[in-house]
Design an enzyme around this catalytic site. Structure first.
Site, PDB file in Angstrom:
ATOM      1  CB  CYS A   1      -0.919  -0.035   1.224  1.00  0.00           C
ATOM      2  SG  CYS A   1      -1.948   1.426   1.377  1.00  0.00           S
TER       3      CYS A   1
ATOM      4  CB  CYS B   1      -0.592   2.503   3.979  1.00  0.00           C
ATOM      5  SG  CYS B   1      -2.146   1.903   3.329  1.00  0.00           S
ATOM      6  CG  ASP B   2       3.180   1.210   4.565  1.00  0.00           C
ATOM      7  OD1 ASP B   2       2.716   1.726   5.600  1.00  0.00           O
ATOM      8  OD2 ASP B   2       2.999   0.018   4.276  1.00  0.00           O
TER       9      ASP B   2
HETATM   10  C1  LIG Z   1       0.559  -3.796   5.646  1.00  0.00           C
HETATM   11  C2  LIG Z   1      -0.625  -2.859   5.542  1.00  0.00           C
HETATM   12  C3  LIG Z   1      -0.503  -1.566   6.007  1.00  0.00           C
HETATM   13  C4  LIG Z   1      -1.583  -0.692   5.914  1.00  0.00           C
HETATM   14  N1  LIG Z   1      -1.433   0.554   6.412  1.00  0.00           N
HETATM   15  C5  LIG Z   1      -2.496   1.406   6.369  1.00  0.00           C
HETATM   16  C6  LIG Z   1      -2.375   2.725   6.894  1.00  0.00           C
HETATM   17  O1  LIG Z   1      -1.310   3.129   7.380  1.00  0.00           O
HETATM   18  N2  LIG Z   1      -3.480   3.513   6.837  1.00  0.00           N
HETATM   19  C7  LIG Z   1      -4.654   3.105   6.273  1.00  0.00           C
HETATM   20  O2  LIG Z   1      -5.629   3.861   6.257  1.00  0.00           O
HETATM   21  N3  LIG Z   1      -4.781   1.871   5.754  1.00  0.00           N
HETATM   22  C8  LIG Z   1      -3.738   1.019   5.788  1.00  0.00           C
HETATM   23  N4  LIG Z   1      -3.850  -0.227   5.247  1.00  0.00           N
HETATM   24  C9  LIG Z   1      -5.115  -0.604   4.616  1.00  0.00           C
HETATM   25  C10 LIG Z   1      -6.117  -0.970   5.724  1.00  0.00           C
HETATM   26  O3  LIG Z   1      -5.537  -1.939   6.545  1.00  0.00           O
HETATM   27  C11 LIG Z   1      -7.411  -1.472   5.133  1.00  0.00           C
HETATM   28  O4  LIG Z   1      -7.947  -0.512   4.248  1.00  0.00           O
HETATM   29  C12 LIG Z   1      -8.429  -1.735   6.233  1.00  0.00           C
HETATM   30  O5  LIG Z   1      -7.905  -2.595   7.212  1.00  0.00           O
HETATM   31  C13 LIG Z   1      -9.711  -2.343   5.652  1.00  0.00           C
HETATM   32  O6  LIG Z   1     -10.558  -2.589   6.709  1.00  0.00           O
HETATM   33  P1  LIG Z   1     -11.722  -3.661   6.622  1.00  0.00           P
HETATM   34  O7  LIG Z   1     -12.437  -3.568   7.915  1.00  0.00           O
HETATM   35  O8  LIG Z   1     -12.488  -3.473   5.377  1.00  0.00           O
HETATM   36  O9  LIG Z   1     -11.018  -5.066   6.453  1.00  0.00           O
HETATM   37  P2  LIG Z   1      -9.763  -5.798   7.129  1.00  0.00           P
HETATM   38  O10 LIG Z   1      -8.936  -4.912   7.971  1.00  0.00           O
HETATM   39  O11 LIG Z   1      -9.114  -6.511   5.998  1.00  0.00           O
HETATM   40  O12 LIG Z   1     -10.463  -6.855   8.055  1.00  0.00           O
HETATM   41  C14 LIG Z   1     -11.178  -7.917   7.530  1.00  0.00           C
HETATM   42  C15 LIG Z   1     -11.679  -8.744   8.677  1.00  0.00           C
HETATM   43  O13 LIG Z   1     -12.579  -9.726   8.188  1.00  0.00           O
HETATM   44  C16 LIG Z   1     -12.299 -10.956   8.802  1.00  0.00           C
HETATM   45  N5  LIG Z   1     -12.780 -12.003   7.916  1.00  0.00           N
HETATM   46  C17 LIG Z   1     -12.409 -12.295   6.639  1.00  0.00           C
HETATM   47  N6  LIG Z   1     -13.099 -13.364   6.182  1.00  0.00           N
HETATM   48  C18 LIG Z   1     -13.924 -13.742   7.198  1.00  0.00           C
HETATM   49  C19 LIG Z   1     -14.859 -14.796   7.355  1.00  0.00           C
HETATM   50  N7  LIG Z   1     -15.111 -15.665   6.382  1.00  0.00           N
HETATM   51  N8  LIG Z   1     -15.517 -14.902   8.542  1.00  0.00           N
HETATM   52  C20 LIG Z   1     -15.290 -14.022   9.538  1.00  0.00           C
HETATM   53  N9  LIG Z   1     -14.422 -12.997   9.447  1.00  0.00           N
HETATM   54  C21 LIG Z   1     -13.731 -12.878   8.288  1.00  0.00           C
HETATM   55  C22 LIG Z   1     -10.806 -10.956   9.040  1.00  0.00           C
HETATM   56  O14 LIG Z   1     -10.485 -11.852  10.083  1.00  0.00           O
HETATM   57  C23 LIG Z   1     -10.607  -9.490   9.442  1.00  0.00           C
HETATM   58  O15 LIG Z   1     -10.842  -9.358  10.806  1.00  0.00           O
HETATM   59  C24 LIG Z   1      -2.791  -1.124   5.326  1.00  0.00           C
HETATM   60  C25 LIG Z   1      -2.912  -2.429   4.849  1.00  0.00           C
HETATM   61  C26 LIG Z   1      -1.839  -3.300   4.948  1.00  0.00           C
HETATM   62  C27 LIG Z   1      -1.980  -4.717   4.443  1.00  0.00           C
END
Ligand SMILES: Cc1cc2nc3c(=O)[nH]c(=O)nc-3n(C[C@H](O)[C@H](O)[C@H](O)COP(=O)(O)OP(=O)(O)OC[C@H]3O[C@@H](n4cnc5c(N)ncnc54)[C@H](O)[C@@H]3O)c2cc1C
Length: 306
Positions: free
Chosen positions: A132, A135-136
């Site tokens: 990302c 992000c980084d």
């Molecule tokens: C290395 C890294 C660094 C990042 N740094 C930043 C940053 O600095 N700032 C920023 O804004 N964004 C950052 N991001 C992006 C950010 O992490 C994502 O945009 C954000 O986490 C998305 O949130 P979400 O709730 O949609 O999903 P996610 O955070 O992906 O969470 C998904 C959740 O769903 C659960 N899940 C999946 N499938 C199932 C299932 N079948 N049953 C039950 N639960 C399930 C998982 O266990 C998880 O808890 C970064 C991403 C990465 C990979």
């Protein structure tokens, strides 16, 4: 019967849980395989509003969870393994055995970045390897980085990083870019970007964090190995939304992202909402995911009140 079932414990899931609990929907949230979501694998988050000094990804997700629990969200361990959205109440199977019936479901299962599968890739996550640039990228100001990929996102990431880093290598497997012509032109003309065509990454090296990459360039059947010195290695080869189990019922786009009505989190089935990265191929940022979680909870509450 659960009023509001939330699947996923990233920023979208926990924000939905905060809003749904405060609206008296007594939400039940299943955490999935990665409690806390994607931010638990990063080191520092500097762009989430409210943390002027930055915060570690895990600490931030602990805060979000504590806030959801404080208002009564029932946070449970478990993975959604199947669903039946053919009739109400909607049913979701947890861990292949427990069936949960719910009036509304908020899907917040996120998307996973694709990695190359190099042995060292996972070791250096947060220590030079990132999926990302938004992000980084800031951590690599005036440093040298590489971006892997040949599509529009790779070009976009390379251009974004070129505004921060002193040099960007774009590592492209084929002898051409798959990106739109306008993106190709921008990349090729950018003084800070060097495109390495016909090139694959063999591995990464560095004492504690990434210091370089071993590459191989194949031209006319001849392979030539060489190293580049870099501080950051950015993957831009796509994401996989965690939407497989919902496919029989929900409309997905060609990449697998859940389709929602524009400006809402409503899916094609009333009472089923999708929030965060699983429905957002565009921004993939924590604050956007949290915003969508808020929207989903408000929409679930309005749907139940109708
Ligand atoms: C290395 C890294 C660094 C990042 N740094 C930043 C940053 O600095 N700032 C920023 O804004 N964004 C950052 N991001 C992006 C950010 O992490 C994502 O945009 C954000 O986490 C998305 O949130 P979400 O709730 O949609 O999903 P996610 O955070 O992906 O969470 C998904 C959740 O769903 C659960 N899940 C999946 N499938 C199932 C299932 N079948 N049953 C039950 N639960 C399930 C998982 O266990 C998880 O808890 C970064 C991403 C990465 C990979």
């Amino acid at each position: 019967m659960i009023k509001c079932l939330i699947i996923g414990s990233g920023p979208a899931g926990y924000t939905a849980a905060i809003y749904a609990s405060r609206a008296n929907l007594a939400p039940v949230l299943y955490e999935g395989i990665q409690p806390g979501g994607q931010l638990t694998i990063t080191t520092e988050v500097e762009n989430f509003p409210g943390y002027p000094n930055g915060i570690s990804g895990t600490a931030m997700m602990d805060d979000l969870k504590a806030q959801a629990v404080r208002f009564g969200a029932d946070v449970r361990r478990g993975i959604a393994t199947a669903c039946d959205f053919s009739e109400k109440p909607y049913k979701v199977t947890i861990d292949g055995k427990t069936e949960i019936a719910a009036e509304t479901v908020i899907i917040a299962t996120g998307a996973s970045a694709k990695y190359l599968g190099l042995p060292d890739e996972q070791k250096y996550i947060g220590l030079g390897v990132s999926a990302c640039a938004t992000c980084d990228g800031f951590f690599y100001r005036r440093k040298v980085v590489a971006v892997v990929g040949g599509g529009d996102s790779a070009c976009e990431e390379a251009i974004y990083l070129a505004g921060l880093a002193s040099k960007v290598y774009l590592i492209v497997r084929k002898n051409y870019l798959r990106a739109s012509q306008i993106m190709q032109d921008r990349v090729m003309k950018h003084p800070n970007i060097e495109v390495l065509f016909n090139t694959n990454t063999l591995g990464l090296f560095g004492e504690e964090c990434v210091e370089g990459a071993h590459l191989v360039r194949t031209t006319a059947g001849k392979a030539e190995k060489f190293d580049i010195a870099i501080n950051g290695f950015f993957l831009a080869i796509g994401h996989k939304p965690n939407s497989d189990i919902f496919k029989p019922y929900l409309e997905l786009d060609e990449q697998g992202y859940i389709k929602t009505t524009w400006g809402t989190t409503r899916t094609n089935i009333p009472g089923i909402f999708a929030a965060g990265d699983v429905a957002d191929s565009n921004y993939r940022q924590a604050v956007v995911a949290a915003g969508m979680g808020c929207v989903a909870a408000i929409e679930a509450e309005r749907y139940l009140n109708q």
